[in-house]
Design a protein around this motif. Structure first.
Motif, mmCIF file in Angstrom:
data_model
loop_
_atom_site.group_PDB
_atom_site.id
_atom_site.type_symbol
_atom_site.label_atom_id
_atom_site.label_comp_id
_atom_site.label_asym_id
_atom_site.label_seq_id
_atom_site.Cartn_x
_atom_site.Cartn_y
_atom_site.Cartn_z
ATOM 1 N N ALA A 43 35.385 -0.769 27.770
ATOM 2 C CA ALA A 43 35.367 -2.057 27.059
ATOM 3 C C ALA A 43 36.586 -2.909 27.371
ATOM 4 N N GLY A 44 37.127 -2.779 28.581
ATOM 5 C CA GLY A 44 38.238 -3.611 29.019
ATOM 6 C C GLY A 44 39.614 -3.059 28.705
ATOM 7 N N ILE A 45 39.705 -1.888 28.101
ATOM 8 C CA ILE A 45 41.009 -1.293 27.772
ATOM 9 C C ILE A 45 41.672 -0.811 29.059
ATOM 10 N N VAL A 46 42.897 -1.267 29.312
ATOM 11 C CA VAL A 46 43.596 -0.914 30.553
ATOM 12 C C VAL A 46 44.860 -0.085 30.318
ATOM 13 N N THR A 76 37.024 -9.673 31.577
ATOM 14 C CA THR A 76 36.227 -9.832 32.803
ATOM 15 C C THR A 76 36.685 -8.797 33.823
ATOM 16 N N LEU A 77 35.827 -8.544 34.829
ATOM 17 C CA LEU A 77 36.213 -7.597 35.874
ATOM 18 C C LEU A 77 37.425 -8.082 36.649
ATOM 19 N N ARG A 113 40.947 -6.033 36.983
ATOM 20 C CA ARG A 113 41.633 -5.673 38.226
ATOM 21 C C ARG A 113 43.061 -6.191 38.226
ATOM 22 N N SER A 114 43.268 -7.420 37.752
ATOM 23 C CA SER A 114 44.601 -8.010 37.729
ATOM 24 C C SER A 114 45.546 -7.234 36.815
ATOM 25 N N LEU A 115 45.079 -6.884 35.627
ATOM 26 C CA LEU A 115 45.937 -6.183 34.673
ATOM 27 C C LEU A 115 46.277 -4.774 35.157
ATOM 28 N N VAL A 116 45.293 -4.079 35.740
ATOM 29 C CA VAL A 116 45.563 -2.750 36.279
ATOM 30 C C VAL A 116 46.608 -2.833 37.388
ATOM 31 N N GLU A 117 46.515 -3.855 38.241
ATOM 32 C CA GLU A 117 47.483 -4.026 39.330
ATOM 33 C C GLU A 117 48.862 -4.382 38.784
ATOM 34 N N LEU A 169 46.297 6.675 38.548
ATOM 35 C CA LEU A 169 46.153 5.406 39.264
ATOM 36 C C LEU A 169 44.958 4.595 38.769
ATOM 37 N N LEU A 170 43.963 5.267 38.227
ATOM 38 C CA LEU A 170 42.757 4.590 37.738
ATOM 39 C C LEU A 170 42.525 4.975 36.274
ATOM 40 N N PRO A 171 43.441 4.581 35.383
ATOM 41 C CA PRO A 171 43.367 5.034 33.987
ATOM 42 C C PRO A 171 42.173 4.488 33.229
ATOM 43 N N GLU A 172 41.488 3.479 33.811
ATOM 44 C CA GLU A 172 40.324 2.923 33.128
ATOM 45 C C GLU A 172 39.119 3.861 33.166
#
Length: 327
Positions: free
Chosen positions: A136-139, A155-156, A160-164, A32-35
């Motif tokens: 470094a922003g990799i999602v 950006t943060l 968040r948007s891409l992870v969702e 769920l939190l691959p970052e």
């Protein structure tokens, strides 16, 4: 380092789903939190910075679905991943997003056996400000030997948007896969993927695995081989490779899941050699689509086929191919 080391506040709030039931807390969170790395998540669980229904838990504790996960942690910026001047093929860049065309052979982020020389090192050299973001922003990832499109947050808010969007299966990802065997028609594959029960470096279709859905259609047919377009609903580790191997259409060059090359009977020595020497799984992420995190615009990108895979397809076409559904 001294007190000047920069820190970043990390906050997440999510609810576990029913299909997480019976699994370890740290395993579910890693998906769920691959970052964040699994070891990092375990540290936060043990420190109490990540709680379940406002209670501290252990990484190995089971979850049953419906629990509320709250993460409130402070992350020191990772100075171990250093900027390195590695060339990037940038397809798109704006204030929120970076889309790259990753070559085969490039690892996405440092891990055991690959401490540097990765895409993450290259991103930090391209934009030092990405050090403020997890990895470094990799999602999402592509395997080392898979080529093609990959999106990075700048950006943060974009992160968040891409992870969702990934969690909600709203990111469109289409691949080209050259497989061994002659597919008659496309299909939807719904088969759970999890760790192989005895070979821990492999994934497999297993009863207790995570839900995984792929769609494929035939683009071209060749003697003994087929070029497929594959679209993902989910993004499990090695999903396409596992699903196609499960269907007995393993990818050309996939030594982990595909077994030995099978050149078609009567083919030329040149084609035989090309198939036997192809050095990687014949998989290329050719199309990517998503909503822009800032204004919601639908964005789509497409790149050319990777040169090594295109050259192999050209040899197959020379010896007789059957166009099925050109993309």
């Amino acid at each position: 380092m001294n007190g000047g080391v920069a820190h970043q506040r990390i906050e997440r709030d999510l609810v576990l789903e029913a299909d997480h039931a019976g699994r370890r807390l740290d395993q579910v969170l890693a998906e769920l939190l691959p970052e964040f790395s699994r070891s990092r998540l375990q540290q936060w669980i043990e420190s109490g910075e990540l709680v379940v229904d406002d209670q501290r838990r252990r990484p190995r504790d089971k979850v049953w679905g419906g629990e509320r996960i709250r993460l409130a942690a402070t992350l020191a910026l990772d100075e171990r991943c250093v900027a390195q001047p590695i060339a990037l093929d940038i397809v798109h860049e704006d204030d929120a997003l970076l889309v790259v065309n990753k070559p085969a052979g490039l690892v996405v982020h440092p891990a055991a056996g690959n401490p540097d020389g990765t895409l993450q090192n290259a991103l930090l050299h391209h934009d030092p400000g990405l050090a403020a973001l997890p990895r470094a922003g990799i999602v999402h990832r592509l395997d080392k030997d898979t080529s093609g499109l990959l999106v990075v947050a700048k950006t943060l808010a974009a992160h968040r948007s891409l992870v969702e969007q990934l969690r909600l299966r709203e990111v469109h990802r289409e691949y080209r896969a050259l497989v061994i065997g002659e597919c008659v028609a496309g299909a939807r594959v719904e088969a759970p993927v999890g760790r192989h029960p005895t070979q821990r470096t492999r994934m497999a279709v297993v009863a207790g695995g995570r839900p995984a859905v792929s769609h494929y259609r035939v683009l071209e047919r060749f003697p003994g081989h087929t070029l497929l377009a594959v679209e993902l609903e989910t993004g499990r580790t090695h999903q396409i490779r596992v699903h196609m191997s499960h269907l007995r259409y393993p990818l050309v060059g996939d030594r982990l899941y595909g077994g030995r090359p099978r050149p078609p009977r009567g083919c030329s020595e040149a084609l035989r050699g090309a198939l036997q020497r192809f050095p990687r799984q014949a998989l290329h992420a050719i199309r990517l689509g998503l909503r822009h995190p800032e204004d919601g615009r639908e964005l789509h990108w497409e790149v050319a086929m990777a040169a090594d895979l295109e050259a192999l397809l050209a040899q197959l076409r020379e010896e007789g191919g059957d166009d099925a559904d050109p993309a």
